[in-house]
Write a protein that holds these residues in place. Structure first.
Motif, PDB file in Angstrom:
ATOM      1  N   PRO A 277     107.971 -78.572 -56.704  1.00 14.73           N
ATOM      2  CA  PRO A 277     108.475 -77.232 -57.021  1.00 14.73           C
ATOM      3  C   PRO A 277     107.688 -76.494 -58.102  1.00 14.73           C
ATOM      4  O   PRO A 277     107.699 -75.270 -58.132  1.00 14.73           O
ATOM      5  CB  PRO A 277     109.908 -77.482 -57.495  1.00 14.73           C
ATOM      6  CG  PRO A 277     109.963 -78.925 -57.847  1.00 14.73           C
ATOM      7  CD  PRO A 277     108.929 -79.630 -57.028  1.00 14.73           C
ATOM      8  N   ASP A 278     107.016 -77.182 -58.999  1.00 13.85           N
ATOM      9  CA  ASP A 278     106.404 -76.489 -60.138  1.00 13.85           C
ATOM     10  C   ASP A 278     104.987 -76.001 -59.892  1.00 13.85           C
ATOM     11  O   ASP A 278     104.438 -75.269 -60.698  1.00 13.85           O
ATOM     12  CB  ASP A 278     106.412 -77.404 -61.373  1.00 13.85           C
ATOM     13  CG  ASP A 278     107.831 -77.781 -61.743  1.00 13.85           C
ATOM     14  OD1 ASP A 278     108.721 -76.937 -61.499  1.00 13.85           O
ATOM     15  OD2 ASP A 278     108.048 -78.908 -62.215  1.00 13.85           O
ATOM     16  N   ILE A 279     104.392 -76.423 -58.804  1.00 12.64           N
ATOM     17  CA  ILE A 279     102.991 -76.053 -58.577  1.00 12.64           C
ATOM     18  C   ILE A 279     102.865 -75.323 -57.240  1.00 12.64           C
ATOM     19  O   ILE A 279     103.361 -75.784 -56.224  1.00 12.64           O
ATOM     20  CB  ILE A 279     102.106 -77.320 -58.569  1.00 12.64           C
ATOM     21  CG1 ILE A 279     102.172 -77.969 -59.952  1.00 12.64           C
ATOM     22  CG2 ILE A 279     100.662 -76.990 -58.186  1.00 12.64           C
ATOM     23  CD1 ILE A 279     101.518 -79.296 -60.065  1.00 12.64           C
ATOM     24  N   SER A 280     102.235 -74.133 -57.289  1.00 12.50           N
ATOM     25  CA  SER A 280     102.036 -73.407 -56.026  1.00 12.50           C
ATOM     26  C   SER A 280     100.807 -73.950 -55.330  1.00 12.50           C
ATOM     27  O   SER A 280      99.797 -74.217 -55.971  1.00 12.50           O
ATOM     28  CB  SER A 280     101.804 -71.932 -56.263  1.00 12.50           C
ATOM     29  OG  SER A 280     102.676 -71.454 -57.218  1.00 12.50           O
ATOM     30  N   PRO A 281     100.887 -74.056 -54.005  1.00  9.90           N
ATOM     31  CA  PRO A 281      99.733 -74.555 -53.257  1.00  9.90           C
ATOM     32  C   PRO A 281      98.527 -73.624 -53.426  1.00  9.90           C
ATOM     33  O   PRO A 281      98.698 -72.421 -53.611  1.00  9.90           O
ATOM     34  CB  PRO A 281     100.210 -74.537 -51.805  1.00  9.90           C
ATOM     35  CG  PRO A 281     101.680 -74.386 -51.847  1.00  9.90           C
ATOM     36  CD  PRO A 281     102.027 -73.744 -53.136  1.00  9.90           C
ATOM     37  N   SER A 282      97.344 -74.173 -53.356  1.00 14.07           N
ATOM     38  CA  SER A 282      96.104 -73.386 -53.413  1.00 14.07           C
ATOM     39  C   SER A 282      96.095 -72.348 -52.295  1.00 14.07           C
ATOM     40  O   SER A 282      96.399 -72.661 -51.138  1.00 14.07           O
ATOM     41  CB  SER A 282      94.911 -74.330 -53.262  1.00 14.07           C
ATOM     42  OG  SER A 282      93.907 -73.750 -52.467  1.00 14.07           O
ATOM     43  N   LEU A 283      95.758 -71.118 -52.634  1.00 14.57           N
ATOM     44  CA  LEU A 283      95.784 -70.048 -51.629  1.00 14.57           C
ATOM     45  C   LEU A 283      94.737 -70.290 -50.542  1.00 14.57           C
ATOM     46  O   LEU A 283      94.946 -69.978 -49.381  1.00 14.57           O
ATOM     47  CB  LEU A 283      95.540 -68.698 -52.298  1.00 14.57           C
ATOM     48  CG  LEU A 283      96.672 -68.212 -53.211  1.00 14.57           C
ATOM     49  CD1 LEU A 283      96.269 -66.921 -53.901  1.00 14.57           C
ATOM     50  CD2 LEU A 283      97.961 -68.014 -52.412  1.00 14.57           C
ATOM     51  N   ARG A 284      93.603 -70.859 -50.943  1.00 19.43           N
ATOM     52  CA  ARG A 284      92.565 -71.127 -49.956  1.00 19.43           C
ATOM     53  C   ARG A 284      93.049 -72.163 -48.934  1.00 19.43           C
ATOM     54  O   ARG A 284      92.927 -71.977 -47.734  1.00 19.43           O
ATOM     55  CB  ARG A 284      91.300 -71.644 -50.647  1.00 19.43           C
ATOM     56  CG  ARG A 284      90.236 -72.040 -49.652  1.00 19.43           C
ATOM     57  CD  ARG A 284      89.084 -72.813 -50.279  1.00 19.43           C
ATOM     58  NE  ARG A 284      88.128 -73.162 -49.249  1.00 19.43           N
ATOM     59  CZ  ARG A 284      88.222 -74.228 -48.470  1.00 19.43           C
ATOM     60  NH1 ARG A 284      89.239 -75.069 -48.590  1.00 19.43           N
ATOM     61  NH2 ARG A 284      87.310 -74.451 -47.545  1.00 19.43           N
ATOM     62  N   GLU A 285      93.619 -73.254 -49.446  1.00 16.35           N
ATOM     63  CA  GLU A 285      94.094 -74.298 -48.523  1.00 16.35           C
ATOM     64  C   GLU A 285      95.252 -73.757 -47.686  1.00 16.35           C
ATOM     65  O   GLU A 285      95.379 -74.048 -46.502  1.00 16.35           O
ATOM     66  CB  GLU A 285      94.560 -75.535 -49.301  1.00 16.35           C
ATOM     67  CG  GLU A 285      93.509 -76.147 -50.226  1.00 16.35           C
ATOM     68  CD  GLU A 285      92.223 -76.534 -49.515  1.00 16.35           C
ATOM     69  OE1 GLU A 285      92.267 -76.808 -48.302  1.00 16.35           O
ATOM     70  OE2 GLU A 285      91.158 -76.533 -50.171  1.00 16.35           O
ATOM     71  N   MET A 286      96.099 -72.946 -48.322  1.00 14.05           N
ATOM     72  CA  MET A 286      97.245 -72.378 -47.617  1.00 14.05           C
ATOM     73  C   MET A 286      96.783 -71.559 -46.410  1.00 14.05           C
ATOM     74  O   MET A 286      97.344 -71.662 -45.329  1.00 14.05           O
ATOM     75  CB  MET A 286      98.020 -71.495 -48.594  1.00 14.05           C
ATOM     76  CG  MET A 286      99.357 -71.081 -48.092  1.00 14.05           C
ATOM     77  SD  MET A 286     100.415 -72.531 -47.867  1.00 14.05           S
ATOM     78  CE  MET A 286     101.944 -71.869 -48.358  1.00 14.05           C
ATOM     79  N   ASP A 287      95.763 -70.741 -46.605  1.00 12.83           N
ATOM     80  CA  ASP A 287      95.296 -69.908 -45.497  1.00 12.83           C
ATOM     81  C   ASP A 287      94.774 -70.743 -44.332  1.00 12.83           C
ATOM     82  O   ASP A 287      95.072 -70.460 -43.176  1.00 12.83           O
ATOM     83  CB  ASP A 287      94.192 -68.954 -45.985  1.00 12.83           C
ATOM     84  CG  ASP A 287      94.774 -67.610 -46.407  1.00 12.83           C
ATOM     85  OD1 ASP A 287      96.011 -67.452 -46.318  1.00 12.83           O
ATOM     86  OD2 ASP A 287      93.997 -66.726 -46.803  1.00 12.83           O
ATOM     87  N   THR A 288      93.999 -71.767 -44.656  1.00 15.08           N
ATOM     88  CA  THR A 288      93.495 -72.610 -43.568  1.00 15.08           C
ATOM     89  C   THR A 288      94.662 -73.314 -42.883  1.00 15.08           C
ATOM     90  O   THR A 288      94.730 -73.403 -41.657  1.00 15.08           O
ATOM     91  CB  THR A 288      92.473 -73.632 -44.108  1.00 15.08           C
ATOM     92  OG1 THR A 288      91.450 -72.911 -44.790  1.00 15.08           O
ATOM     93  CG2 THR A 288      91.852 -74.437 -42.985  1.00 15.08           C
ATOM     94  N   LEU A 289      95.620 -73.780 -43.687  1.00 19.04           N
ATOM     95  CA  LEU A 289      96.797 -74.431 -43.109  1.00 19.04           C
ATOM     96  C   LEU A 289      97.539 -73.481 -42.172  1.00 19.04           C
ATOM     97  O   LEU A 289      97.826 -73.802 -41.019  1.00 19.04           O
ATOM     98  CB  LEU A 289      97.734 -74.900 -44.233  1.00 19.04           C
ATOM     99  CG  LEU A 289      99.055 -75.510 -43.771  1.00 19.04           C
ATOM    100  CD1 LEU A 289      98.827 -76.865 -43.096  1.00 19.04           C
ATOM    101  CD2 LEU A 289     100.032 -75.666 -44.935  1.00 19.04           C
ATOM    102  N   LEU A 290      97.859 -72.283 -42.674  1.00 17.61           N
ATOM    103  CA  LEU A 290      98.670 -71.348 -41.873  1.00 17.61           C
ATOM    104  C   LEU A 290      97.923 -70.890 -40.624  1.00 17.61           C
ATOM    105  O   LEU A 290      98.543 -70.626 -39.593  1.00 17.61           O
ATOM    106  CB  LEU A 290      99.096 -70.139 -42.708  1.00 17.61           C
ATOM    107  CG  LEU A 290     100.034 -70.436 -43.880  1.00 17.61           C
ATOM    108  CD1 LEU A 290     100.562 -69.144 -44.459  1.00 17.61           C
ATOM    109  CD2 LEU A 290     101.180 -71.335 -43.462  1.00 17.61           C
ATOM    110  N   SER A 291      96.600 -70.820 -40.713  1.00 14.11           N
ATOM    111  CA  SER A 291      95.848 -70.368 -39.531  1.00 14.11           C
ATOM    112  C   SER A 291      96.008 -71.342 -38.368  1.00 14.11           C
ATOM    113  O   SER A 291      95.840 -70.968 -37.209  1.00 14.11           O
ATOM    114  CB  SER A 291      94.356 -70.201 -39.876  1.00 14.11           C
ATOM    115  OG  SER A 291      93.742 -71.470 -40.036  1.00 14.11           O
TER     116      SER A 291
END
Ligand code: ASP
Ligand code: MG
Length: 414
Positions: free
Chosen positions: A66-80
């Motif tokens: 809960p305390d750490i937001s996922p990396s935006l770069r990794e998030m984008d590849t994940l969501l794609s």
């Protein structure tokens, strides 16, 4: 109506709920094959299956804690990957019906964006690969909502942005039109869950659609802006029911568009911040609102009174979720003095929308009289050339919307 695009090239988009199961993907594949055999050259954009984007976000949050937001770069590849799943499955389903098709990621489709992860903007589309695939007789399936950022990484375009992918492709390919297939069958005069007499519109102009975007087929406003800029006609229709949808276009108004009021837009997600006893001098509006802009809070309706005793009242609305932060930002700023700042929640925006209103008087008074007749108190009023908006208490939305629908005879089909 405009029909200036490259003849026979059509971009379709199927939303997440339309491709949520293998059976639905097969059913859509069947429609695509029929359409392609009738001679149209099809580019099909798909969203991720069902709620899979939400599921991926939940997974990302689960692994970081809960305390750490996922990396935006990794998030984008994940969501794609959500759209990669649906686009590849769609291509396979089409193959199984003996039709050639190819799926392309945003990157393979030549969609270039800026590098803002999570809300990237499309910078350009290199249509070479898509055109070669079309020329080879293939249906081209493009994963929605993603592109290649300028730093070479995968980007996503923001939630619900597969619509934007579809319209951008239609613009880049000069397609005849863009067809958005979804689980509602078009754009209605207002929300049918609130006004039982709401009627489906056969057509609507871009500007009006932008104002109404919160309704019915919840089209992404960004995609409508894009369609307006490039003059792409957009059909919003049901995926599985074979009934007429709504055409959004910028051509000559035909029958329906000649009406003064086209629809009633409702937004129930409104809070207001009233700043009272504000010193009256140049710079106060900017002084109050700048900290909100810095905090990324968008302000909607703004009303300032004329001052009589050297002070004025300055009231504005924000989305409900932002209201506490907005109030704190106003109180924290040092540049403008005021007596008090208070928050009001549980509000809603009810607007009448129509390009025909700009040439005629009397719409505002008809609106206010109808609301009075329904016992609805108006909190704030604001207008644009094609819209009159009243801020009312959220509980009054059904009576307000029904009264306005009647007063402007929106159930009439002629
Ligand atoms: N799958 C993405 C989302 O859920 C994009 C889209 O559906 O348009 O936000
Ligand atoms: Mg989705």
């Amino acid at each position: 109506m405009s029909a200036t695009g490259t003849s026979g090239v059509v971009v379709q988009k199927y939303g997440g709920s339309s491709v949520s199961t293998a059976e639905k993907i097969r059913a859509i594949a069947r429609k695509i094959v029929d359409r392609s055999q009738s001679g149209d050259r099809l580019i099909v954009t798909v969203s991720a299956m069902g709620d899979s984007t939400d599921d991926l976000i939940a997974l990302a949050n689960a692994v970081t804690g809960p305390d750490i937001s996922p990396s935006l770069r990794e998030m984008d590849t994940l969501l794609s990957t959500g759209e990669l799943v649906s686009s590849t499955l769609m291509a396979m389903a089409i193959h199984s019906l003996d039709q050639d098709a190819v799926s392309l990621s945003g990157q393979q489709a030549g969609i270039h964006t800026n590098a803002i992860h999570g809300s990237a903007r499309i910078a350009s589309i290199d249509t070479g690969r898509i055109m070669r695939e079309l020329d080879a007789g293939r249906v081209v399936i493009v994963a929605g909502f993603q592109g290649l950022g300028e730093t070479g990484d995968v980007t996503t375009l923001g939630r619900g942005a597969s619509d934007t992918t579809a319209v951008a492709l239609a613009a880049a390919l000069s397609a005849e039109r863009c067809e958005i297939y979804t689980d509602v069958d078009g754009i209605y005069t207002t929300d049918p869950r609130i006004v039982p007499g709401a009627r489906k519109l056969l057509e609507i102009g871009y500007e009006e659609m932008l104002e109404m975007a919160s309704l019915g087929a919840k089209m992404n406003p960004r995609s409508i802006e894009l369609a307006a800029v490039y003059g792409v006609p957009v059909l919003v229709a049901s995926t599985f029911d074979d009934v007429a949808g709504t055409l959004i276009h910028g051509g000559e108004p035909t029958m329906e568009l000649r009406r003064a009021v086209t629809g009633i837009a409702i937004d129930k997600n409104v809070a207001k911040i009233a700043v009272r006893g504000v010193e009256d001098r140049p710079g106060v509006a900017g002084g109050i609102l700048q900290p909100l802009a810095d905090a990324g809070i968008s302000v909607d309706v703004i009303v300032q009174n004329t001052s009589d005793d050297g002070t004025t009242d300055f009231t504005f609305t924000v989305g409900e979720a932002d209201s506490q932060r907005a109030l704190e930002a106003v109180k924290r700023q040092q540049s403008v003095r005021f007596r008090e700042a208070v928050e009001g929640s549980d509000l809603a925006k009810v607007s009448i929308v129509g390009t025909g209103m700009q040439n005629g008087p009397g719409y505002a008074s008809t609106m206010f009289t109808a609301l009075a007749g329904a016992g609805v108190n108006i909190d704030m009023i604001t207008t644009s050339e094609i819209r009159i908006t009243c801020i009312v208490h959220r509980d009054d939305v059904p009576s307000a919307a029904n009264a306005l629908h009647d007063a402007f005879e929106l159930d009439r089909t002629d």
